[in-house]
Motif scaffolding. Structure first.
Motif, PDB file in Angstrom:
ATOM      1  N   HIS A  21     -44.901   6.566  36.423  1.00  0.00           N
ATOM      2  CA  HIS A  21     -44.135   6.909  35.468  1.00  0.00           C
ATOM      3  C   HIS A  21     -42.621   7.486  35.795  1.00  0.00           C
ATOM      4  N   SER A  22     -42.444   7.317  37.147  1.00  0.00           N
ATOM      5  CA  SER A  22     -41.134   7.680  37.415  1.00  0.00           C
ATOM      6  C   SER A  22     -40.001   6.955  37.180  1.00  0.00           C
ATOM      7  N   ASP A  23     -38.668   7.597  37.111  1.00  0.00           N
ATOM      8  CA  ASP A  23     -37.840   6.936  36.349  1.00  0.00           C
ATOM      9  C   ASP A  23     -36.797   5.888  37.568  1.00  0.00           C
ATOM     10  N   ASN A  24     -37.612   5.496  38.625  1.00  0.00           N
ATOM     11  CA  ASN A  24     -36.850   4.953  39.612  1.00  0.00           C
ATOM     12  C   ASN A  24     -36.404   3.645  39.047  1.00  0.00           C
ATOM     13  N   PRO A  25     -35.238   3.035  39.595  1.00  0.00           N
ATOM     14  CA  PRO A  25     -34.647   1.799  38.960  1.00  0.00           C
ATOM     15  C   PRO A  25     -35.923   0.582  39.613  1.00  0.00           C
ATOM     16  N   HIS A  26     -35.986  -0.478  39.174  1.00  0.00           N
ATOM     17  CA  HIS A  26     -36.651  -1.516  39.526  1.00  0.00           C
ATOM     18  C   HIS A  26     -35.953  -2.416  40.389  1.00  0.00           C
ATOM     19  N   PHE A  27     -36.643  -3.130  41.397  1.00  0.00           N
ATOM     20  CA  PHE A  27     -35.951  -3.815  42.316  1.00  0.00           C
ATOM     21  C   PHE A  27     -35.145  -4.910  41.568  1.00  0.00           C
ATOM     22  N   SER A  28     -35.502  -5.377  40.479  1.00  0.00           N
ATOM     23  CA  SER A  28     -34.964  -6.446  39.839  1.00  0.00           C
ATOM     24  C   SER A  28     -33.532  -6.115  39.390  1.00  0.00           C
ATOM     25  N   THR A  29     -33.392  -4.836  39.024  1.00  0.00           N
ATOM     26  CA  THR A  29     -32.033  -4.183  38.777  1.00  0.00           C
ATOM     27  C   THR A  29     -30.873  -4.615  40.128  1.00  0.00           C
ATOM     28  N   ILE A  30     -31.356  -4.279  41.244  1.00  0.00           N
ATOM     29  CA  ILE A  30     -30.813  -4.523  42.683  1.00  0.00           C
ATOM     30  C   ILE A  30     -30.514  -6.054  42.816  1.00  0.00           C
ATOM     31  N   LEU A  31     -31.729  -6.638  42.612  1.00  0.00           N
ATOM     32  CA  LEU A  31     -31.464  -8.108  43.006  1.00  0.00           C
ATOM     33  C   LEU A  31     -30.538  -8.853  41.930  1.00  0.00           C
ATOM     34  N   GLU A  32     -30.481  -8.445  40.656  1.00  0.00           N
ATOM     35  CA  GLU A  32     -29.592  -8.879  39.614  1.00  0.00           C
ATOM     36  C   GLU A  32     -28.148  -8.828  39.931  1.00  0.00           C
ATOM     37  N   LEU A  45     -29.202 -18.180  48.161  1.00  0.00           N
ATOM     38  CA  LEU A  45     -30.368 -17.324  47.878  1.00  0.00           C
ATOM     39  C   LEU A  45     -30.440 -16.819  49.286  1.00  0.00           C
ATOM     40  N   SER A  46     -30.718 -17.513  50.313  1.00  0.00           N
ATOM     41  CA  SER A  46     -30.964 -16.966  51.771  1.00  0.00           C
ATOM     42  C   SER A  46     -30.155 -16.118  52.055  1.00  0.00           C
ATOM     43  N   ALA A  47     -28.716 -16.382  51.951  1.00  0.00           N
ATOM     44  CA  ALA A  47     -27.653 -15.300  52.439  1.00  0.00           C
ATOM     45  C   ALA A  47     -27.831 -13.907  51.679  1.00  0.00           C
ATOM     46  N   ALA A  48     -28.115 -14.090  50.396  1.00  0.00           N
ATOM     47  CA  ALA A  48     -28.104 -12.906  49.569  1.00  0.00           C
ATOM     48  C   ALA A  48     -29.501 -12.226  49.899  1.00  0.00           C
ATOM     49  N   GLY A 424     -27.462  -3.461  48.254  1.00  0.00           N
ATOM     50  CA  GLY A 424     -28.231  -4.289  49.056  1.00  0.00           C
ATOM     51  C   GLY A 424     -28.845  -4.426  50.234  1.00  0.00           C
ATOM     52  N   THR A 425     -28.627  -3.038  50.811  1.00  0.00           N
ATOM     53  CA  THR A 425     -29.475  -2.916  52.091  1.00  0.00           C
ATOM     54  C   THR A 425     -30.510  -2.209  52.104  1.00  0.00           C
ATOM     55  N   GLY A 426     -31.409  -2.084  52.841  1.00  0.00           N
ATOM     56  CA  GLY A 426     -32.774  -1.465  52.752  1.00  0.00           C
ATOM     57  C   GLY A 426     -33.267  -0.650  54.057  1.00  0.00           C
ATOM     58  N   GLU A 427     -34.128   0.196  53.896  1.00  0.00           N
ATOM     59  CA  GLU A 427     -34.718   0.779  54.874  1.00  0.00           C
ATOM     60  C   GLU A 427     -36.247   1.068  54.870  1.00  0.00           C
ATOM     61  N   ARG A 463     -36.311   5.525  45.494  1.00  0.00           N
ATOM     62  CA  ARG A 463     -35.153   5.091  44.503  1.00  0.00           C
ATOM     63  C   ARG A 463     -35.459   3.878  43.869  1.00  0.00           C
ATOM     64  N   THR A 464     -36.386   2.911  44.406  1.00  0.00           N
ATOM     65  CA  THR A 464     -36.536   1.780  43.856  1.00  0.00           C
ATOM     66  C   THR A 464     -37.930   1.345  43.613  1.00  0.00           C
ATOM     67  N   TRP A 465     -38.347   0.566  42.548  1.00  0.00           N
ATOM     68  CA  TRP A 465     -39.676  -0.083  42.516  1.00  0.00           C
ATOM     69  C   TRP A 465     -39.708  -1.481  42.885  1.00  0.00           C
ATOM     70  N   SER A 466     -40.696  -1.861  43.438  1.00  0.00           N
ATOM     71  CA  SER A 466     -40.919  -3.341  43.658  1.00  0.00           C
ATOM     72  C   SER A 466     -41.915  -4.011  42.633  1.00  0.00           C
ATOM     73  N   ALA A 467     -41.532  -5.316  42.475  1.00  0.00           N
ATOM     74  CA  ALA A 467     -42.360  -6.077  41.689  1.00  0.00           C
ATOM     75  C   ALA A 467     -43.595  -6.168  42.581  1.00  0.00           C
ATOM     76  N   PRO A 468     -44.847  -6.410  41.948  1.00  0.00           N
ATOM     77  CA  PRO A 468     -46.172  -6.425  42.655  1.00  0.00           C
ATOM     78  C   PRO A 468     -46.250  -7.651  43.721  1.00  0.00           C
ATOM     79  N   PRO A 469     -46.023  -7.250  45.053  1.00  0.00           N
ATOM     80  CA  PRO A 469     -46.033  -8.278  46.083  1.00  0.00           C
ATOM     81  C   PRO A 469     -47.270  -8.917  46.322  1.00  0.00           C
TER      82      PRO A 469
END
Length: 487
Positions: A21-32, A45-48, A424-427, A463-469
């Protein structure tokens, strides 16, 4: 009073309730922000995605193909990838038929459906679902999921061991008249059968030279590993107060593996089964500790109500994680803590006890995929949490790979969790370093010990949630997800 109450007993895989129930943004927000549907359809798609996942070499190649666009994002003039099939068969047509569709010249064969006898007295499958719990312990389990084929060296394409996960059960078809509650209790043999239909099957198979059909070999390798099979706890959690139970007062053993979904395998020839949506199998009707509430342990009823089995046998009441006695070695308040791990199984040694490798983290494991091992380098495994709004992980062993390495390499290393940034980066963040001293930042988040931190591998502060992998490929790091709003 006899009571048929199917509505109170779940008959599906039982995805876990949302518990982050954290207020982290969802991965979809970044992807969009990085993609539009048009860009996906035009092949960029591959480049992005390369930019998001941060593969420098691939990103440089994609950047070399970009040209100006109104969006400011790379839009190559043509798809940056081409289809290059390596399998020589004609594609099957699109169909809505409820059947298996295969290319010309190929055939499909059902090999080990639920109920196939593979060990013990080899009890025949009863089409009316009248097989007993004892029968089911000697038969292939239900709802096959992750699986891996381990070939024999003398005939790798025609003789081997197939290891298969059994994720959940449908009580409505597992029992002749469906599941029953009798004055609020489950019949003990129904519960025994459902426990036995979970877990893993190891089955020896051989191909008939004459017709190419596969058959089950009734041999010594065949075995069932169920939700009641004794297992060993290894890694940093071994002996922890949080896994001490009435069954294992010293916290070194557990019973069963539950809700086995995705899988993995190791370079040294063992199978990794992944405990996914395990929390629903338990109930705690007393105040819940954080390790229960974070994962969504129910406060009313467990998924299949195994804890209510008639006779109150110890093997069933363990699914009631309520605090009932003066300390944890007299009840099963810690029983849920023995689930949610990666379990290593040696398919070639039927006497080997399955091992829960706790250094690899505890969450709703969808799978565990090894990167191609390199001599002299650590071994890396990728995994994802299947629950909603959770995370992607990798485990990096401390020891380095060599040809004689064994499973103990999995008991020491660093667990990382992926964080995706708005640019758009990650770590990869080191969530737990087993060999390091407990860090100040972990202590600041309220974790009283390194071991306790292991129980809460699902963080709430990223900072971000992921959709269920759902599945992670080995080439680079390619992760697919359950459908969400960004697909």
């Amino acid at each position: 009073m006899n009571e048929q109450d199917n509505d109170l007993i779940e008959s599906n895989q039982g995805d876990e309730p949302l518990s982050n129930h954290s207020d982290n943004p969802h991965f979809s927000t970044i992807l969009e922000k990085r993609l539009s549907r048009r860009q996906v359809l035009t092949g960029s798609l591959s480049a992005a995605v390369v930019g998001i996942l941060g593969f420098p070499g691939l990103h440089a190649d994609a950047q070399a193909k970009k040209h100006p666009s109104t969006t400011g994002l790379p839009v190559p003039p043509k798809p940056s990838f081409t289809l290059n099939p390596t399998l020589n068969f004609k594609a099957v047509p699109v169909t809505r038929s409820d059947t298996v569709t295969i290319p010309a010249g190929y055939k499909a064969q059902v090999i080990i459906p639920w109920g196939t006898p593979i060990t013990g007295n080899y009890p025949a499958y009863a089409p009316d679902a009248s097989n007993s719990g004892t029968d089911q312990e000697q038969q292939v389990g239900a709802h096959h999921d992750g699986m891996h084929y381990f070939p024999f060296e003398d005939n790798p394409n025609g003789h081997g061991l197939l290891v298969v996960n059994h994720e959940y059960v449908d009580p409505n078809i597992l029992h002749t008249n469906g599941p029953t509650l009798i004055d609020g209790q489950r019949p003990a043999d129904e519960v025994r059968k459902e426990i036995a239909a979970h877990g893993v099957s190891v089955v020896e198979l051989e191909k008939e030279p004459a017709n190419g059909d596969w058959k089950v070999v009734n041999g010594p390798y065949n075995r069932r590993i169920t939700a009641g099979t004794p297992m060993e706890i290894r890694g940093p959690v071994r002996g922890s107060d949080l896994v001490k139970t009435k069954y294992s007062p010293n916290g070194t053993e557990a019973r069963g593996t539950i809700n086995n979904c995705g899988h993995g395998y190791t370079p040294w020839g063992t199978y990794l089964t992944c405990e996914e949506n395990w929390a629903g199998y338990f109930v705690n009707r007393t105040p819940r500790p954080r390790e229960h509430s974070r994962y969504g342990i129910s406060t009313s009823n467990s998924r299949y109500r195994w804890d209510t089995a008639q006779g109150s046998a110890d093997e069933y009441i363990r699914f009631d994680a309520s605090t009932k006695e003066s300390n944890a070695t007299k009840d099963y308040r810690n029983e849920p803590n023995t689930q949610g791990w990666i379990v290593e199984i040696d398919p070639f040694d039927p006497s080997a006890k399955p091992i829960k490798r706790t250094a690899m983290g505890r969450f709703a494991h969808e799978g565990c995929w090894v990167a191609p091992p390199q001599p002299g380098r650590p071994v890396v495994f990728y995994s994802g949490d299947d629950a909603q709004n959770e995370y992607i992980y990798k485990f990096v062993t401390k020891a380095r790979y060599h040809k004689d390495v064994k499973g103990d390499i999995l008991d020491d290393g660093t667990l990382y969790v992926a964080r995706f940034n708005e640019d758009g980066t990650g770590e990869w963040l080191p969530w737990i370093s087993i060999t390091d001293t407990f860090t100040r930042c972990h202590s600041a988040r309220g974790y009283s010990s390194l071991t306790r931190l292991m129980y809460w591998s699902t963080p709430g502060w990223l900072r971000t949630w992921s959709a269920p992998p759902k599945w992670i490929a080995q080439s680079g790091v390619q992760c697919t997800h359950k459908p969400t709003k960004f697909i």
